[in-house]
Design a protein around this motif. Structure first.
Motif, PDB file in Angstrom:
ATOM      1  N   ALA A  64       4.181  10.914  -5.852  1.00 31.64           N
ATOM      2  CA  ALA A  64       5.268  11.276  -6.758  1.00 31.64           C
ATOM      3  C   ALA A  64       4.736  11.812  -8.085  1.00 31.64           C
ATOM      4  CB  ALA A  64       6.166  10.063  -6.999  1.00 31.64           C
ATOM      5  N   GLN A  65       3.578  11.305  -8.512  1.00 30.78           N
ATOM      6  CA  GLN A  65       2.999  11.739  -9.788  1.00 30.78           C
ATOM      7  C   GLN A  65       2.031  12.912  -9.620  1.00 30.78           C
ATOM      8  OE1 GLN A  65       1.640   8.355 -12.284  1.00 30.78           O
ATOM      9  NE2 GLN A  65       2.721   7.043 -10.824  1.00 30.78           N
ATOM     10  N   GLY A  66       1.927  13.418  -8.393  1.00 32.59           N
ATOM     11  CA  GLY A  66       1.052  14.561  -8.153  1.00 32.59           C
ATOM     12  C   GLY A  66      -0.423  14.243  -8.281  1.00 32.59           C
ATOM     13  N   LEU A  67      -0.791  12.990  -8.014  1.00 41.13           N
ATOM     14  CA  LEU A  67      -2.182  12.566  -8.221  1.00 41.13           C
ATOM     15  C   LEU A  67      -3.025  12.542  -6.948  1.00 41.13           C
ATOM     16  CD1 LEU A  67      -1.574   9.618 -10.727  1.00 41.13           C
ATOM     17  CD2 LEU A  67      -2.450  11.916 -11.230  1.00 41.13           C
ATOM     18  N   LEU A 113       0.839  -1.199   0.000  1.00 41.66           N
ATOM     19  CA  LEU A 113       0.000   0.000   0.000  1.00 41.66           C
ATOM     20  C   LEU A 113       0.877   1.252   0.000  1.00 41.66           C
ATOM     21  CD1 LEU A 113      -2.775  -1.029   2.543  1.00 41.66           C
ATOM     22  CD2 LEU A 113      -3.021  -0.790   0.075  1.00 41.66           C
ATOM     23  N   GLY A 114       1.974   1.191   0.756  1.00 43.42           N
ATOM     24  CA  GLY A 114       2.899   2.317   0.772  1.00 43.42           C
ATOM     25  C   GLY A 114       3.442   2.626  -0.607  1.00 43.42           C
ATOM     26  N   ARG A 115       3.718   1.604  -1.388  1.00 38.72           N
ATOM     27  CA  ARG A 115       4.193   1.814  -2.756  1.00 38.72           C
ATOM     28  C   ARG A 115       3.139   2.531  -3.597  1.00 38.72           C
ATOM     29  NH1 ARG A 115       5.818  -3.679  -5.318  1.00 38.72           N
ATOM     30  NH2 ARG A 115       6.410  -2.270  -7.024  1.00 38.72           N
TER      31      ARG A 115
END
Length: 220
Positions: free
Chosen positions: A63-66, A54-56
């Motif tokens: 990281a992708q700004g989503l 889940l952390g991934r």
């Protein structure tokens, strides 16, 4: 959907945080009762592995700004019992260990907080649709409510298996299930202690009436 929290509880070596776990877990042949603590340790390792996965997912969204545009919900379809009430696993009774699950809801723009009141999976469709801008009374299409509504409150909820349902109120759980009857399940406290329905007052009756009416509506 992650399988690691289901028997036989998968995890890689790097996810071990409980070292005294059962290694050869063939649940068709193992002595469940005598091995239960080592089985539980295996489950803890598996859920630790699940947390890392889940952390991934969360890290990738960030990281992708989503995260600012993505609704994220983490929950489970059932809990897991480790002989607290004489059984292992799930889908055998409506014990608290089997029916209570985590529920994390991230909605962009919604402030963080914690809730201690009764909630239900049944509330998730109404919550998601409201977050997406749907302005309909959830009662027209759902047995649930918007979890994030200011006036959210739930006097009772319902849990189901393949054989029936149980009505859960703040005072009692009432099982209506063919399989539950075979296990002598009936009316209990929320802590799964047997209770005489005549001793808990009449507050549950309104919930029982609503449950019967709504059940008929959705089974029609």
């Amino acid at each position: 959907f992650f399988e690691s929290a289901h028997a036989n509880y998968y995890f890689p070596d790097e996810s071990v945080i409980e070292s005294d776990y059962i290694e050869d877990f063939n649940y068709l042949t193992v002595d469940i009762e005598n091995s239960i603590e080592r089985i539980r340790a295996r489950y803890i390792n598996a859920t630790h592995h699940l947390d890392s996965q889940l952390g991934r997912v969360f890290d990738a969204l960030e990281a992708q700004g989503l995260l600012d545009t993505t609704i994220v919900i983490v929950t489970g379809d059932h809990g897991e019992e480790f002989m607290e009430n004489g059984r292992w696993g799930h889908n055998s009774t409506f014990s608290q260990e089997q029916i209570r699950v985590p529920l994390l809801v991230h909605v962009p723009g919604q402030a963080a907080g914690q809730e201690a009141q009764m909630t239900s999976h049944l509330d998730l469709p109404a919550t998601v649709l409201a977050a997406l801008g749907v302005d309909l009374d959830p009662a027209t299409y759902s047995y649930g409510s918007n979890l994030l509504a200011a006036d959210y409150a739930r006097d009772y909820t319902v849990a189901s298996d393949w054989h029936g349902n149980t009505l859960i109120t703040p005072d009692v759980k009432m099982v209506f299930s063919k399989k539950g009857a075979a296990y002598d399940d009936g009316t209990t406290t929320l802590e799964d202690e047997p209770v005489d329905i005549g001793s808990v007052g009449v507050a549950y009756r309104n919930s029982l009436n609503l449950f019967a009416r709504e059940l008929a509506r959705f089974y029609h």
